[in-house]
Design an enzyme around this catalytic site. Structure first.
Site, PDB file in Angstrom:
ATOM      1  N   SER A 143      82.795  24.139  32.376  1.00 13.32           N
ATOM      2  CA  SER A 143      82.321  24.487  33.710  1.00 13.32           C
ATOM      3  C   SER A 143      82.541  23.299  34.628  1.00 13.32           C
ATOM      4  CB  SER A 143      80.828  24.835  33.661  1.00 13.32           C
ATOM      5  OG  SER A 143      80.285  24.936  34.974  1.00 13.32           O
ATOM      6  N   TYR A 156      71.846  23.008  32.111  1.00 10.75           N
ATOM      7  CA  TYR A 156      73.208  23.543  32.034  1.00 10.75           C
ATOM      8  C   TYR A 156      74.249  22.455  32.295  1.00 10.75           C
ATOM      9  CZ  TYR A 156      77.120  26.762  32.892  1.00 10.75           C
ATOM     10  OH  TYR A 156      78.333  27.426  32.850  1.00 10.75           O
TER      11      TYR A 156
END
Length: 254
Positions: A143, A156
């Site tokens: 990501s 995250y």
């Protein structure tokens, strides 16, 4: 000739979204696919849809945060198809979404357990089989959050940053022994995770227009292409789905 004919791929988080799209594209390229997810019904439905389209697919319910279940996943793949050639580490969660001082400690740790430790568990379980054959491919679905922090995503972002380093570490140790490892950032994609992000409204990503989100089929196609010999020169890198050069090589429009 199909580029991945005769190969077997494990796709975690394979019941929906990017994982399912990747599994579909891997099947189209000739690979048999094993879909792993905690959502049993979704995984089984996804495998059935691939079989209905003429592919080979199986579903093995798996919590990647538990190594015993990951071992069962790999053993089940070998029992069903006799080999494993590809691992797509796609399973991931976004929760907890919230400012640091409000995050539940157990939820924060659970995020790292799935997004980072789970990827390690899956790689650890398949790598001995790769090394025995002298080849294998791992794609870690990364990501942009691995490289810049976003408000409300401390777990995250931290887990994905760890995953990016795991990609580099695996490439360093395994790249000269026939195992290709890639990090792939799909960008903002229309998935269930994005629904949760948009509902939170906590940062700029949550406020992106829905029409700006990519179809999961786009990263799915790039992931499948990375598993082919054509992508060999990119091993060890952290790649971005919005990169025009990468998209062109994978046969996608700019």
């Amino acid at each position: 000739m199909q580029a991945l004919a005769g190969q077997v791929a494990i796709v975690t988080g394979g019941g929906r979204g990017i994982g399912l799209a990747a599994a579909v594209e891997l099947s189209r390229a000739g690979a048999a696919v094993v879909l792993a997810s905690r959502t049993t019904a979704e995984c089984e439905a996804a495998a059935a849809s691939i079989r209905a389209a003429g592919g080979e697919a199986a579903a093995i319910p798996t919590d990647v945060a538990r190594y015993d279940q990951v071992e069962r996943l790999v053993d089940g793949t070998l029992a069903r198809f006799g080999r494993v050639d590809i691992l797509i580490n796609n399973a991931g969660i976004i929760e907890p979404i919230g400012y640091f001082e409000t995050c539940d400690p157990q939820e924060w740790a659970a995020n790292v357990s799935v997004n980072l430790v789970g990827a390690f568990y899956c790689a650890r379980a398949v790598v001995p089989h790769f090394l025995a054959r002298g080849r294998g491919v791992i794609v870690n679905v990364s990501s942009g959050a691995a490289h810049r922090p976003w408000e409300g995503w401390s777990a995250y972002c931290s887990a994905k940053a760890g995953l990016a380093m795991l990609t580099r570490a695996l490439h360093l140790e395994l790249g000269q022994r026939g195992v290709r490892v890639y990090g792939f950032q799909p960008g903002t994609v229309a998935t269930e995770m994005q629904v949760k992000i948009r509902a939170s409204g906590i940062n700029a990503i949550a406020r992106l227009p829905r029409e700006s989100l990519a179809d999961p089929a786009v990263p799915g196609r790039i992931i499948a292409w990375l598993c082919t010999e054509e992508a060999r020169d990119l091993a060890g890198q952290e790649l971005a789905g919005r990169d025009p050069a990468l998209r062109a090589r994978a046969g996608l429009p700019d």
